[in-house]
Design an enzyme around this catalytic site. Sequence first.
Site, PDB file in Angstrom:
ATOM      1  N   LYS A  71      83.673  31.496  74.217  1.00 20.43           N
ATOM      2  CA  LYS A  71      82.841  32.230  73.247  1.00 20.43           C
ATOM      3  C   LYS A  71      81.450  31.587  73.142  1.00 20.43           C
ATOM      4  O   LYS A  71      80.424  32.273  73.163  1.00 20.43           O
ATOM      5  CB  LYS A  71      83.532  32.145  71.882  1.00 20.43           C
ATOM      6  N   GLU A 112      83.704  35.915  51.355  1.00 23.55           N
ATOM      7  CA  GLU A 112      82.863  36.881  52.067  1.00 23.55           C
ATOM      8  C   GLU A 112      83.387  38.297  51.823  1.00 23.55           C
ATOM      9  O   GLU A 112      84.584  38.533  51.872  1.00 23.55           O
ATOM     10  CB  GLU A 112      82.899  36.546  53.560  1.00 23.55           C
ATOM     11  N   ASN A 138      90.097  43.001  47.534  1.00 26.09           N
ATOM     12  CA  ASN A 138      90.807  43.683  48.621  1.00 26.09           C
ATOM     13  C   ASN A 138      92.028  44.433  48.113  1.00 26.09           C
ATOM     14  O   ASN A 138      92.357  45.521  48.589  1.00 26.09           O
ATOM     15  CB  ASN A 138      91.206  42.684  49.710  1.00 26.09           C
ATOM     16  N   PHE A 167      85.920  55.302  48.661  1.00 26.98           N
ATOM     17  CA  PHE A 167      87.278  54.859  49.011  1.00 26.98           C
ATOM     18  C   PHE A 167      88.338  55.852  48.550  1.00 26.98           C
ATOM     19  O   PHE A 167      89.460  55.476  48.239  1.00 26.98           O
ATOM     20  CB  PHE A 167      87.556  53.450  48.449  1.00 26.98           C
ATOM     21  N   LEU A 168      87.951  57.113  48.483  1.00 21.35           N
ATOM     22  CA  LEU A 168      88.929  58.158  48.155  1.00 21.35           C
ATOM     23  C   LEU A 168      89.066  59.123  49.328  1.00 21.35           C
ATOM     24  O   LEU A 168      89.153  60.322  49.134  1.00 21.35           O
ATOM     25  CB  LEU A 168      88.504  58.917  46.897  1.00 21.35           C
ATOM     26  N   CYS A 179      92.023  42.269  57.414  1.00 20.50           N
ATOM     27  CA  CYS A 179      91.902  41.742  56.041  1.00 20.50           C
ATOM     28  C   CYS A 179      92.857  42.359  55.024  1.00 20.50           C
ATOM     29  O   CYS A 179      93.664  41.636  54.442  1.00 20.50           O
ATOM     30  CB  CYS A 179      90.471  41.894  55.552  1.00 20.50           C
TER      31      CYS A 179
HETATM   32  N1  LIG Z   1      86.541  40.161  59.489  1.00 14.72           N
HETATM   33  C1  LIG Z   1      86.151  40.564  58.297  1.00 14.72           C
HETATM   34  O1  LIG Z   1      85.715  41.700  58.100  1.00 14.72           O
HETATM   35  C2  LIG Z   1      86.217  39.626  57.113  1.00 14.72           C
HETATM   36  C3  LIG Z   1      85.571  39.981  55.923  1.00 14.72           C
HETATM   37  C4  LIG Z   1      85.628  39.104  54.846  1.00 14.72           C
HETATM   38  C5  LIG Z   1      86.342  37.921  54.958  1.00 14.72           C
HETATM   39  N2  LIG Z   1      86.994  37.611  56.116  1.00 14.72           N
HETATM   40  C6  LIG Z   1      87.700  36.339  56.201  1.00 14.72           C
HETATM   41  O2  LIG Z   1      86.864  35.438  56.935  1.00 14.72           O
HETATM   42  C7  LIG Z   1      87.662  34.549  57.731  1.00 14.72           C
HETATM   43  C8  LIG Z   1      87.256  34.677  59.195  1.00 14.72           C
HETATM   44  O3  LIG Z   1      87.549  35.980  59.629  1.00 14.72           O
HETATM   45  P1  LIG Z   1      87.055  36.534  61.034  1.00 14.72           P
HETATM   46  O4  LIG Z   1      87.441  37.968  61.094  1.00 14.72           O
HETATM   47  O5  LIG Z   1      85.629  36.153  61.241  1.00 14.72           O
HETATM   48  O6  LIG Z   1      87.981  35.680  62.023  1.00 14.72           O
HETATM   49  P2  LIG Z   1      87.920  35.605  63.604  1.00 14.72           P
HETATM   50  O7  LIG Z   1      89.310  35.432  64.048  1.00 14.72           O
HETATM   51  O8  LIG Z   1      87.097  36.721  64.139  1.00 14.72           O
HETATM   52  O9  LIG Z   1      87.101  34.257  63.894  1.00 14.72           O
HETATM   53  C9  LIG Z   1      87.562  32.986  63.602  1.00 14.72           C
HETATM   54  C10 LIG Z   1      86.903  32.014  64.573  1.00 14.72           C
HETATM   55  O10 LIG Z   1      87.185  30.669  64.158  1.00 14.72           O
HETATM   56  C11 LIG Z   1      87.333  29.880  65.325  1.00 14.72           C
HETATM   57  N3  LIG Z   1      88.043  28.638  64.982  1.00 14.72           N
HETATM   58  C12 LIG Z   1      89.322  28.469  64.592  1.00 14.72           C
HETATM   59  N4  LIG Z   1      89.579  27.164  64.354  1.00 14.72           N
HETATM   60  C13 LIG Z   1      88.431  26.489  64.606  1.00 14.72           C
HETATM   61  C14 LIG Z   1      88.037  25.125  64.548  1.00 14.72           C
HETATM   62  N5  LIG Z   1      88.912  24.164  64.184  1.00 14.72           N
HETATM   63  N6  LIG Z   1      86.778  24.776  64.872  1.00 14.72           N
HETATM   64  C15 LIG Z   1      85.910  25.735  65.258  1.00 14.72           C
HETATM   65  N7  LIG Z   1      86.207  27.045  65.330  1.00 14.72           N
HETATM   66  C16 LIG Z   1      87.450  27.419  65.006  1.00 14.72           C
HETATM   67  C17 LIG Z   1      88.094  30.793  66.273  1.00 14.72           C
HETATM   68  O11 LIG Z   1      87.980  30.363  67.614  1.00 14.72           O
HETATM   69  C18 LIG Z   1      87.413  32.135  66.011  1.00 14.72           C
HETATM   70  O12 LIG Z   1      86.324  32.344  66.885  1.00 14.72           O
HETATM   71  C19 LIG Z   1      89.112  34.935  57.429  1.00 14.72           C
HETATM   72  O13 LIG Z   1      89.583  34.128  56.405  1.00 14.72           O
HETATM   73  C20 LIG Z   1      89.007  36.376  56.969  1.00 14.72           C
HETATM   74  O14 LIG Z   1      90.066  36.750  56.135  1.00 14.72           O
HETATM   75  C21 LIG Z   1      86.940  38.437  57.196  1.00 14.72           C
END
Ligand SMILES: NC(=O)c1ccc[n+]([C@@H]2O[C@H](COP(=O)([O-])OP(=O)(O)OC[C@H]3O[C@@H](n4cnc5c(N)ncnc54)[C@H](O)[C@@H]3O)[C@@H](O)[C@H]2O)c1
Length: 436
Positions: free
Chosen positions: A35, A152, A212, A253-254, A264
């Site tokens: 990545k 977030e 959520n 959201f309806l 999520c």
């Molecule tokens: N995706 C969404 O729309 C969204 C919205 C709000 C909140 N969240 C929350 O945000 C968080 C992240 O979600 P996401 O969708 O971005 O996840 P994701 O899976 O897309 O990305 C997570 C990243 O973290 C990296 N990672 C894991 N362990 C690591 C480490 N020790 N060091 C460095 N990098 C590491 C992974 O390689 C991956 O690239 C979650 O808790 C999720 O619930 C997500």
Amino acid sequence: MKIIVIGCGYVGLATGTGFAEMGNEVVCVDKNIEKINMLNNGGMPLYEPGLQELVDRNMSNGRLKFVDKMTVDNVDIVICAVGTPTGKNGQTDLTDIFEVAHLVGKNINGDVVFVMKSTVPVGTTLQCKRIIQDEVFVRGKDFNVQVVSNPEFLRQGVAVKDTLTPDRIVVGVEDDKSKKIMKTLYGSLERIGKPLVFMSIESAELTKYAANAFLSMKISFINEMADLCDSNGANIREVAEGIGLDRRIGSRFLHAGIGYGGSCLGKDNKSLISQAKKFNKNLDILSAVELRNKKQKEIILNKLERHLGNLNGKVIGILGLSFKPKTDDLRNAPSRNIVEKLLNMGATIKVYDPISGDNFMQFYNSADLIKVSGMYDSAKEADALVVLTEWDEFRNPDFDKIKSLMKGTLLIDGRNIYDPALVKEVGLKYSGIGIN
Ligand SMILES: NC(=O)c1ccc[n+]([C@@H]2O[C@H](COP(=O)([O-])OP(=O)(O)OC[C@H]3O[C@@H](n4cnc5c(N)ncnc54)[C@H](O)[C@@H]3O)[C@@H](O)[C@H]2O)c1
């Protein structure tokens, strides 16, 4: 400010790039070397409208860097944005979160403000503080460790907009010092009128889950009403308009559909239910929301069987695979469930998605699943055509052309994007979710 963002997924990449765009110096870290290499070579590991341009601009002006190993030197803030998937019994798997806390404790060279952006169960941010402090102590150092919960709320598909102009920013702090730092970080957004809401760390952690839970409740509620409409002749679009104009309810959201997916809502609901169980509390409403969502994903198959009978040997065209439009994300996408069941039933499936077709095909190895390159190719020789994701390009098709290409006449509108009259006019049979 100097900021480190750990995790370059949907949240970390949008957040880090957003802070760089606001003038900060940002280093984004991810343990996935592929990545990082891709990002450093000008590529983009995920699809998010507008993000590539923002990353390019901030990399070229030197404010945004990508690395695969953390070096924490003179930074103001370390932001944790790694994943928190579902673990055993619906609990949150915190492996990556705690790994990050240990790494931070092992690497910092001075005081640190550790900001938890990942969605984590109540109490996790303070647990991370203890892990970081313990690591610092083992190294014989005496750095001050402050933690902040800053959940977030961005939506995939509009993550850039949500990052640069969020509805609100929720920040849980333990003292005035970290409050001041977070006020500096978000000052530019506060000055353009974005509410910056301070609260306790526990409240901030729960706010994310509660938001959520509420959103999924609204979706499941309207889906349940739509299911009733399918039987009693009412029209869910009319009902949604009728209730949504009540300002206590609100119209957003309806929209009835085939149930929520993505990384999520379902995961966070399961986590909240399991968090409550630890206190012997049952979240009855949320359990019902999840149940309705599970049933909702069966609706397409029920409709197909009702209209076509045995699906063995039938050809089904599928429009849209990602869990929602404008993202390539297939995590918990309803399409996965539906396609798997159709394959088991012996159907041939022609799938089309503007972005996520290749990723989707990686999950399967079946001659009965065919990726095609446009919506009309999906319709060719199909007994039924089914909309699963409301991509813009599906909204205004040539129904005459669809009718002439199909073998059968059934169009299932899983996202209620069509005017049934226009579909029926060309001789197709229309079936929406709560609209017939
Ligand atoms: N995706 C969404 O729309 C969204 C919205 C709000 C909140 N969240 C929350 O945000 C968080 C992240 O979600 P996401 O969708 O971005 O996840 P994701 O899976 O897309 O990305 C997570 C990243 O973290 C990296 N990672 C894991 N362990 C690591 C480490 N020790 N060091 C460095 N990098 C590491 C992974 O390689 C991956 O690239 C979650 O808790 C999720 O619930 C997500």
